[in-house]
Write a protein that holds these residues in place. Structure first.
Motif, PDB file in Angstrom:
ATOM      1  N   ALA A 106     -27.912 -19.765  11.040  1.00  0.00           N
ATOM      2  CA  ALA A 106     -27.067 -18.559  11.559  1.00  0.00           C
ATOM      3  C   ALA A 106     -25.871 -17.597  11.110  1.00  0.00           C
ATOM      4  O   ALA A 106     -25.497 -17.055  11.107  1.00  0.00           O
ATOM      5  CB  ALA A 106     -27.329 -18.351  12.893  1.00  0.00           C
ATOM      6  N   TRP A 107     -24.762 -19.338  11.648  1.00  0.00           N
ATOM      7  CA  TRP A 107     -24.038 -18.996  11.450  1.00  0.00           C
ATOM      8  C   TRP A 107     -23.184 -18.782   9.913  1.00  0.00           C
ATOM      9  O   TRP A 107     -22.570 -17.728   9.789  1.00  0.00           O
ATOM     10  CB  TRP A 107     -23.764 -20.450  12.247  1.00  0.00           C
ATOM     11  CG  TRP A 107     -21.692 -20.574  11.434  1.00  0.00           C
ATOM     12  CD1 TRP A 107     -21.430 -21.146  10.382  1.00  0.00           C
ATOM     13  CD2 TRP A 107     -20.799 -20.249  12.301  1.00  0.00           C
ATOM     14  NE1 TRP A 107     -19.610 -20.933  10.194  1.00  0.00           N
ATOM     15  CE2 TRP A 107     -19.280 -20.091  11.589  1.00  0.00           C
ATOM     16  CE3 TRP A 107     -19.937 -19.312  13.141  1.00  0.00           C
ATOM     17  CZ2 TRP A 107     -17.841 -20.180  12.134  1.00  0.00           C
ATOM     18  CZ3 TRP A 107     -19.205 -19.324  14.051  1.00  0.00           C
ATOM     19  CH2 TRP A 107     -18.020 -19.387  12.890  1.00  0.00           C
ATOM     20  N   ASN A 108     -24.359 -19.396   8.424  1.00  0.00           N
ATOM     21  CA  ASN A 108     -23.810 -19.413   8.118  1.00  0.00           C
ATOM     22  C   ASN A 108     -24.659 -17.501   7.375  1.00  0.00           C
ATOM     23  O   ASN A 108     -22.914 -17.458   6.439  1.00  0.00           O
ATOM     24  CB  ASN A 108     -25.104 -20.464   7.026  1.00  0.00           C
ATOM     25  CG  ASN A 108     -23.968 -21.602   7.140  1.00  0.00           C
ATOM     26  OD1 ASN A 108     -22.417 -21.689   7.390  1.00  0.00           O
ATOM     27  ND2 ASN A 108     -25.081 -22.883   6.517  1.00  0.00           N
ATOM     28  N   ARG A 109     -25.544 -17.451   7.701  1.00  0.00           N
ATOM     29  CA  ARG A 109     -25.857 -15.997   7.546  1.00  0.00           C
ATOM     30  C   ARG A 109     -25.073 -15.072   7.997  1.00  0.00           C
ATOM     31  O   ARG A 109     -24.559 -14.322   7.003  1.00  0.00           O
ATOM     32  CB  ARG A 109     -27.490 -16.374   7.875  1.00  0.00           C
ATOM     33  CG  ARG A 109     -28.159 -14.698   7.513  1.00  0.00           C
ATOM     34  CD  ARG A 109     -29.508 -14.874   8.066  1.00  0.00           C
ATOM     35  NE  ARG A 109     -29.841 -15.425   9.612  1.00  0.00           N
ATOM     36  CZ  ARG A 109     -29.714 -16.311   9.089  1.00  0.00           C
ATOM     37  NH1 ARG A 109     -30.292 -17.639   9.424  1.00  0.00           N
ATOM     38  NH2 ARG A 109     -30.582 -16.362  11.759  1.00  0.00           N
ATOM     39  N   LEU A 110     -24.357 -15.151   8.860  1.00  0.00           N
ATOM     40  CA  LEU A 110     -24.009 -14.530   9.839  1.00  0.00           C
ATOM     41  C   LEU A 110     -22.202 -13.930   9.030  1.00  0.00           C
ATOM     42  O   LEU A 110     -21.758 -13.115   8.907  1.00  0.00           O
ATOM     43  CB  LEU A 110     -23.335 -14.429  11.369  1.00  0.00           C
ATOM     44  CG  LEU A 110     -24.941 -13.829  12.052  1.00  0.00           C
ATOM     45  CD1 LEU A 110     -24.355 -14.659  13.458  1.00  0.00           C
ATOM     46  CD2 LEU A 110     -24.927 -12.423  12.414  1.00  0.00           C
ATOM     47  N   ALA A 115     -18.866 -11.368   7.049  1.00  0.00           N
ATOM     48  CA  ALA A 115     -17.565 -11.277   6.085  1.00  0.00           C
ATOM     49  C   ALA A 115     -17.077 -12.023   5.426  1.00  0.00           C
ATOM     50  O   ALA A 115     -16.134 -10.657   5.078  1.00  0.00           O
ATOM     51  CB  ALA A 115     -17.136 -12.614   7.240  1.00  0.00           C
ATOM     52  N   THR A 116     -17.899 -12.193   4.447  1.00  0.00           N
ATOM     53  CA  THR A 116     -17.337 -12.679   2.877  1.00  0.00           C
ATOM     54  C   THR A 116     -17.866 -11.376   2.373  1.00  0.00           C
ATOM     55  O   THR A 116     -17.259 -11.146   1.110  1.00  0.00           O
ATOM     56  CB  THR A 116     -18.402 -13.755   2.531  1.00  0.00           C
ATOM     57  OG1 THR A 116     -17.930 -14.903   3.061  1.00  0.00           O
ATOM     58  CG2 THR A 116     -18.214 -14.170   1.218  1.00  0.00           C
ATOM     59  N   HIS A 153     -25.443 -14.552  19.434  1.00  0.00           N
ATOM     60  CA  HIS A 153     -24.247 -15.728  18.812  1.00  0.00           C
ATOM     61  C   HIS A 153     -23.205 -16.052  18.547  1.00  0.00           C
ATOM     62  O   HIS A 153     -22.461 -14.816  17.469  1.00  0.00           O
ATOM     63  CB  HIS A 153     -25.237 -16.341  17.704  1.00  0.00           C
ATOM     64  CG  HIS A 153     -25.264 -16.966  16.515  1.00  0.00           C
ATOM     65  ND1 HIS A 153     -23.575 -17.424  15.959  1.00  0.00           N
ATOM     66  CD2 HIS A 153     -25.875 -17.617  16.120  1.00  0.00           C
ATOM     67  CE1 HIS A 153     -23.984 -18.923  15.176  1.00  0.00           C
ATOM     68  NE2 HIS A 153     -25.453 -19.071  15.104  1.00  0.00           N
ATOM     69  N   VAL A 154     -22.117 -16.523  18.155  1.00  0.00           N
ATOM     70  CA  VAL A 154     -20.984 -16.731  18.208  1.00  0.00           C
ATOM     71  C   VAL A 154     -20.534 -16.657  17.238  1.00  0.00           C
ATOM     72  O   VAL A 154     -19.394 -16.125  16.750  1.00  0.00           O
ATOM     73  CB  VAL A 154     -20.832 -18.284  18.351  1.00  0.00           C
ATOM     74  CG1 VAL A 154     -20.691 -19.025  19.719  1.00  0.00           C
ATOM     75  CG2 VAL A 154     -21.020 -19.460  17.501  1.00  0.00           C
TER      76      VAL A 154
END
Length: 251
Positions: A106-110, A115-116, A153-154
């Motif tokens: 989830a971090w990578n997806r968010l 951001a990217t 999620h952080v």
């Protein structure tokens, strides 16, 4: 007409705040509004709605995590209309549907989308705007890029905080090129397609107790804030944060 003659590309414009912004830009006389999204049917419906109302819009499929698609979208806008004046980096996903607030996937997806995706949009838009002699970039962050919440999620906070600082860096780097870069920070809005706990009526009612105005915002209210930053009315505004939250972050 506050957008007369301007060419604008809006990511995530098939629904919600992006669609509201596309409709408003067209109504305010934009020369062309490029509706960009991965939801092709819905995006084309927004274009059709704008055309029926007398505006000028087109659709492009855009996965904001795909650099090649960003390059093609911006180059296509310039090829079709001669310039790109405005980019609205609106595409994003919620972090409130995750049960594990430290899930790595989830971090990578968010981070990838929120951001990217903004970074890539700025990368190609600033190049095009330099050629045009200037422009305006409006990045959609969130109040979650300013303060934290215990129920999302952080990665959502981190990604929206990144948008806040990407915006300021862009303003510092590109002011000399006549390119303004600002961020908009919505508070509690109608639920997104990807919303989880923030769509729950009980949680929304609890959240509203902390909002001085006592209600959730509307997408058109955010669109009008974006319009101000995109238009020449904000000609001396860059690196700024425009908070649209009913006073949530004021208390």
């Amino acid at each position: 007409m506050r957008m007369t003659g301007k060419v604008a590309l809006i990511s995530g414009a098939a629904s919600g705040m992006g669609a509201a912004t596309a409709r408003l830009f067209a109504a305010e006389g934009a020369k062309a509004v490029i509706v960009a999204d991965i939801l092709d049917q819905e995006g084309k419906a927004v274009v059709a709605e704008i055309g029926k109302a007398g505006g000028h819009a087109s659709y492009v499929h855009l996965d904001v995590t795909d650099e090649a698609q960003w390059k093609a979208a911006v180059e296509g806008a310039v090829a079709a209309h001669g310039r790109l004046d405005v980019l609205v980096n609106n595409a994003g996903i919620s972090g409130s549907a995750e049960t594990d607030l430290y899930d790595t996937a989830a971090w990578n997806r968010l981070m990838g989308i929120n951001a990217t995706g903004v970074f890539l949009g700025m990368k190609y838009a600033t190049a095009a705007m330099k050629q045009a002699g200037g422009g305006s970039i409006v990045n959609l962050s969130s109040i979650s890029g300013i303060v934290g919440q215990g129920y999302i999620h952080v990665g959502y906070n981190a990604s929206k905080g990144a948008v806040r600082l990407i915006t300021k860096a862009g303003a510092a780097q590109h002011g000399k090129h006549g390119i303004r870069v600002n961020s908009v920070h919505p508070g509690l809005m109608p639920p997104m397609r990807t919303s989880g706990r923030t769509a729950d009526p009980v949680m929304r009612a609890k959240t509203l107790k902390g909002v001085p105005m006592g209600r959730a915002g509307e997408v058109d209210e955010v669109a009008r804030a974006i319009l101000f930053l995109a238009s020449d009315e904000s000609s001396y505004v860059t690196g700024a944060e425009l908070v649209v939250d009913g006073g949530w972050t004021a208390v």
